[in-house]
Design a protein around this motif. Structure first.
Motif, PDB file in Angstrom:
ATOM      1  N   PHE A 233       0.824  -1.203   0.000  1.00 28.92           N
ATOM      2  CA  PHE A 233       0.000   0.000   0.000  1.00 28.92           C
ATOM      3  C   PHE A 233       0.860   1.255   0.000  1.00 28.92           C
ATOM      4  O   PHE A 233       0.583   2.216  -0.720  1.00 28.92           O
ATOM      5  N   ALA A 234       1.928   1.254   0.792  1.00 33.20           N
ATOM      6  CA  ALA A 234       2.841   2.405   0.790  1.00 33.20           C
ATOM      7  C   ALA A 234       3.430   2.625  -0.602  1.00 33.20           C
ATOM      8  O   ALA A 234       3.548   3.766  -1.061  1.00 33.20           O
ATOM      9  N   ALA A 235       3.773   1.535  -1.274  1.00 29.03           N
ATOM     10  CA  ALA A 235       4.317   1.651  -2.632  1.00 29.03           C
ATOM     11  C   ALA A 235       3.253   2.122  -3.618  1.00 29.03           C
ATOM     12  O   ALA A 235       3.537   2.914  -4.527  1.00 29.03           O
ATOM     13  N   ASP A 236       2.011   1.648  -3.456  1.00 25.48           N
ATOM     14  CA  ASP A 236       0.905   2.123  -4.294  1.00 25.48           C
ATOM     15  C   ASP A 236       0.769   3.639  -4.187  1.00 25.48           C
ATOM     16  O   ASP A 236       0.609   4.344  -5.195  1.00 25.48           O
ATOM     17  N   LEU A 237       0.824   4.148  -2.956  1.00 31.39           N
ATOM     18  CA  LEU A 237       0.664   5.579  -2.735  1.00 31.39           C
ATOM     19  C   LEU A 237       1.855   6.359  -3.294  1.00 31.39           C
ATOM     20  O   LEU A 237       1.688   7.433  -3.879  1.00 31.39           O
ATOM     21  N   ALA A 238       3.049   5.828  -3.112  1.00 35.20           N
ATOM     22  CA  ALA A 238       4.231   6.509  -3.643  1.00 35.20           C
ATOM     23  C   ALA A 238       4.162   6.623  -5.160  1.00 35.20           C
ATOM     24  O   ALA A 238       4.547   7.640  -5.742  1.00 35.20           O
ATOM     25  N   GLU A 239       3.645   5.587  -5.807  1.00 32.46           N
ATOM     26  CA  GLU A 239       3.493   5.636  -7.267  1.00 32.46           C
ATOM     27  C   GLU A 239       2.458   6.681  -7.672  1.00 32.46           C
ATOM     28  O   GLU A 239       2.612   7.373  -8.681  1.00 32.46           O
ATOM     29  N   LEU A 240       1.391   6.828  -6.882  1.00 32.30           N
ATOM     30  CA  LEU A 240       0.347   7.814  -7.163  1.00 32.30           C
ATOM     31  C   LEU A 240       0.843   9.242  -6.971  1.00 32.30           C
ATOM     32  O   LEU A 240       0.376  10.166  -7.624  1.00 32.30           O
ATOM     33  N   GLU A 241       1.775   9.452  -6.052  1.00 36.94           N
ATOM     34  CA  GLU A 241       2.316  10.767  -5.709  1.00 36.94           C
ATOM     35  C   GLU A 241       1.227  11.740  -5.262  1.00 36.94           C
ATOM     36  O   GLU A 241       1.076  12.832  -5.831  1.00 36.94           O
ATOM     37  N   PRO A 242       0.445  11.393  -4.243  1.00 35.20           N
ATOM     38  CA  PRO A 242      -0.580  12.320  -3.763  1.00 35.20           C
ATOM     39  C   PRO A 242       0.042  13.504  -3.035  1.00 35.20           C
ATOM     40  O   PRO A 242       1.165  13.420  -2.521  1.00 35.20           O
ATOM     41  N   ASP A 243      -0.693  14.608  -2.996  1.00 36.80           N
ATOM     42  CA  ASP A 243      -0.238  15.768  -2.228  1.00 36.80           C
ATOM     43  C   ASP A 243      -0.375  15.519  -0.732  1.00 36.80           C
ATOM     44  O   ASP A 243       0.396  16.047   0.063  1.00 36.80           O
ATOM     45  N   GLU A 244      -1.373  14.726  -0.372  1.00 39.51           N
ATOM     46  CA  GLU A 244      -1.629  14.435   1.044  1.00 39.51           C
ATOM     47  C   GLU A 244      -2.024  12.974   1.196  1.00 39.51           C
ATOM     48  O   GLU A 244      -2.746  12.422   0.368  1.00 39.51           O
ATOM     49  N   VAL A 245      -1.549  12.371   2.294  1.00 35.70           N
ATOM     50  CA  VAL A 245      -1.926  11.002   2.644  1.00 35.70           C
ATOM     51  C   VAL A 245      -2.482  10.995   4.067  1.00 35.70           C
ATOM     52  O   VAL A 245      -1.725  11.151   5.024  1.00 35.70           O
ATOM     53  N   PRO A 246      -3.803  10.848   4.235  1.00 25.45           N
ATOM     54  CA  PRO A 246      -4.357  10.670   5.581  1.00 25.45           C
ATOM     55  C   PRO A 246      -4.203   9.213   6.019  1.00 25.45           C
ATOM     56  O   PRO A 246      -4.581   8.295   5.297  1.00 25.45           O
ATOM     57  N   LEU A 247      -3.615   9.025   7.177  1.00 26.84           N
ATOM     58  CA  LEU A 247      -3.450   7.688   7.743  1.00 26.84           C
ATOM     59  C   LEU A 247      -4.492   7.485   8.839  1.00 26.84           C
ATOM     60  O   LEU A 247      -4.471   8.156   9.868  1.00 26.84           O
ATOM     61  N   ASN A 248      -5.403   6.562   8.602  1.00 32.64           N
ATOM     62  CA  ASN A 248      -6.405   6.171   9.576  1.00 32.64           C
ATOM     63  C   ASN A 248      -6.033   4.810  10.157  1.00 32.64           C
ATOM     64  O   ASN A 248      -5.353   4.008   9.516  1.00 32.64           O
ATOM     65  N   PHE A 249      -6.518   4.555  11.359  1.00 36.40           N
ATOM     66  CA  PHE A 249      -6.357   3.253  11.981  1.00 36.40           C
ATOM     67  C   PHE A 249      -7.750   2.725  12.298  1.00 36.40           C
ATOM     68  O   PHE A 249      -8.598   3.475  12.813  1.00 36.40           O
ATOM     69  N   LEU A 250      -7.985   1.456  11.996  1.00 40.86           N
ATOM     70  CA  LEU A 250      -9.328   0.919  12.156  1.00 40.86           C
ATOM     71  C   LEU A 250      -9.828   1.071  13.585  1.00 40.86           C
ATOM     72  O   LEU A 250      -9.190   0.626  14.536  1.00 40.86           O
ATOM     73  N   ASN A 251     -10.977   1.722  13.696  1.00 45.15           N
ATOM     74  CA  ASN A 251     -11.732   1.791  14.945  1.00 45.15           C
ATOM     75  C   ASN A 251     -12.959   0.910  14.708  1.00 45.15           C
ATOM     76  O   ASN A 251     -13.922   1.354  14.092  1.00 45.15           O
ATOM     77  N   PRO A 252     -12.931  -0.364  15.128  1.00 41.64           N
ATOM     78  CA  PRO A 252     -13.992  -1.307  14.750  1.00 41.64           C
ATOM     79  C   PRO A 252     -15.375  -0.801  15.139  1.00 41.64           C
ATOM     80  O   PRO A 252     -15.628  -0.492  16.306  1.00 41.64           O
ATOM     81  N   ARG A 253     -16.259  -0.717  14.144  1.00 36.63           N
ATOM     82  CA  ARG A 253     -17.596  -0.176  14.355  1.00 36.63           C
ATOM     83  C   ARG A 253     -18.612  -1.312  14.494  1.00 36.63           C
ATOM     84  O   ARG A 253     -18.666  -2.221  13.662  1.00 36.63           O
ATOM     85  N   PRO A 254     -19.434  -1.254  15.547  1.00 36.15           N
ATOM     86  CA  PRO A 254     -20.456  -2.295  15.744  1.00 36.15           C
ATOM     87  C   PRO A 254     -21.379  -2.406  14.524  1.00 36.15           C
ATOM     88  O   PRO A 254     -21.770  -1.403  13.931  1.00 36.15           O
ATOM     89  N   GLY A 255     -21.683  -3.638  14.160  1.00 34.42           N
ATOM     90  CA  GLY A 255     -22.602  -3.873  13.061  1.00 34.42           C
ATOM     91  C   GLY A 255     -21.951  -3.964  11.698  1.00 34.42           C
ATOM     92  O   GLY A 255     -22.615  -4.306  10.725  1.00 34.42           O
ATOM     93  N   THR A 256     -20.645  -3.664  11.617  1.00 30.88           N
ATOM     94  CA  THR A 256     -19.932  -3.772  10.342  1.00 30.88           C
ATOM     95  C   THR A 256     -19.188  -5.109  10.296  1.00 30.88           C
ATOM     96  O   THR A 256     -18.898  -5.712  11.332  1.00 30.88           O
ATOM     97  N   PRO A 257     -18.828  -5.586   9.091  1.00 36.59           N
ATOM     98  CA  PRO A 257     -18.064  -6.842   8.990  1.00 36.59           C
ATOM     99  C   PRO A 257     -16.732  -6.815   9.725  1.00 36.59           C
ATOM    100  O   PRO A 257     -16.209  -7.873  10.087  1.00 36.59           O
ATOM    101  N   PHE A 258     -16.161  -5.627   9.935  1.00 41.05           N
ATOM    102  CA  PHE A 258     -14.890  -5.513  10.646  1.00 41.05           C
ATOM    103  C   PHE A 258     -15.088  -5.123  12.109  1.00 41.05           C
ATOM    104  O   PHE A 258     -14.133  -4.750  12.797  1.00 41.05           O
ATOM    105  N   GLY A 259     -16.313  -5.219  12.584  1.00 42.27           N
ATOM    106  CA  GLY A 259     -16.613  -4.775  13.948  1.00 42.27           C
ATOM    107  C   GLY A 259     -15.926  -5.568  15.035  1.00 42.27           C
ATOM    108  O   GLY A 259     -15.763  -5.076  16.156  1.00 42.27           O
TER     109      GLY A 259
END
Length: 345
Positions: A233-259
């Motif tokens: 993923f880091a390499a994918d983003l480096a290839e894209l060369e975005p101006d900004e990269v927001p880094l989120n960390f999963l906060n598991p949400r109730p009721g979602t498949p990743f909960g």
């Protein structure tokens, strides 16, 4: 912008200490780490975390400077999204507690005013949609006009996947930056979303770049990806060369498949922050959602001294963030100046 290529003078990651390689290649030369090299960083033992964070901070200071960009976000249209992003409680396909709602224009303007009072230079209008319909585009246009009449702030948007016509409309409205996250590595994406593809997201980002808007593209860490996929993923983003990269960390949400997924360990999250800085030495790297539950209050300081040079202040779309005052006080304590509006123009 960054490059993932290495020079022949730099030893490969498996024959030399990766931090020594990174110091020469990234800090001294300004060339981002390759996918293989990022993986070596992610595999470092915890006892080398402080050394890694110090190097990432040096890289940030060398290639980005001490200023920190502050941003606030607001949800124009919440919930009821037809997509099945497995992390998101705004999907209308899951039994999650978020319900569909719209915010009116006066409330949007007031949110922009409050954001500007924090010293933020960027205000992002977000909508939970696959892509904007005519009603949403009309609401965004009215909102941007109303904000411009009363608030001196850059306006960004995050409205899902776009057609070329919609890209052109947003550019004509003066949208400064467009956010559309790739979310995760291409190889992991089908495990995260099934109602659209990684390539569809990438197409929107290409049109945004070609229209002259800044590209904001990041994702969420801790969604069951392997370390190898995190490096991908880091390499994918480096290839894209975005101006900004927001880094989120999963906060598991109730009721979602990743909960029921476990929260990413703090040391692992901080290694990722530093690794992404070493892959993207000149990019705005923004602390975004989930950092409070993943890193706690101490993590904010460690991240800002470990490669981060932008923050979202206040609350996120469906979860609470740190109080804006806490982040602003921390920046003051660390002698990190907030980027002025005229520096973003």
């Amino acid at each position: 912008m960054t490059s993932t290529s290495t020079t022949s003078a730099v030893p490969p990651a498996d024959t030399a200490d990766i931090l020594a390689v990174a110091r020469e290649q990234v800090l001294d030369g300004g060339t981002g780490l390759s996918q293989e090299q990022v993986l070596a960083v992610l595999r470092l033992p915890d006892e080398r975390l402080e050394e890694l964070l110090a190097l990432a901070h040096d890289v940030r200071m060398r290639w980005c400077g001490p200023e920190v960009e502050v941003e606030g976000i607001i949800s124009l249209k919440t919930g009821g999204c037809p997509e099945d992003c497995h992390f998101c409680s705004q999907s209308g396909l899951f039994a999650s507690p978020v319900r569909s709602a719209w915010i009116d224009i006066p409330s949007l303007v007031e949110a922009a005013k409050q954001t500007a009072k924090t010293g933020a230079t960027e205000f992002c209008i977000v909508a939970a949609v696959r892509g904007p319909d005519k009603r949403l585009m009309s609401q965004v246009a009215a909102g941007i006009e109303a904000i411009r009449n009363e608030v001196d702030i850059q306006i960004a948007c995050s409205l899902g996947m776009l057609s070329q016509e919609q890209v052109d409309e947003l550019a004509a409205m003066g949208v400064h930056r467009y956010n559309h996250n790739l979310e995760t590595a291409r190889s992991h994406f089908p495990n995260v979303v099934t109602t659209h593809t990684w390539e569809e997201r990438s197409d929107t980002l290409r049109m945004v770049r070609e229209a002259g808007m800044e590209v904001c593209c990041g994702g969420i860490l801790g969604m069951g990806e392997t370390l190898e996929q995190r490096a991908e993923f880091a390499a994918d983003l480096a290839e894209l060369e975005p101006d900004e990269v927001p880094l989120n960390f999963l906060n598991p949400r109730p009721g979602t498949p990743f909960g029921d997924l476990e929260v990413l360990p703090a040391a692992e999250a901080l290694k990722a922050v530093a690794a992404f800085r070493l892959a993207l030495p000149r990019t705005i790297l923004r602390f975004a959602g989930g950092r409070e539950i993943t890193l706690g209050d101490l993590g904010a300081e460690k991240g800002i001294l470990g490669g981060i040079n932008a923050v979202i202040v206040g609350n996120y779309l469906t979860t609470l963030g740190r109080p804006a005052e806490a982040d602003l006080d921390l920046l003051d304590d660390l002698s990190m100046p907030i980027k002025a509006l005229n520096d973003t123009l």
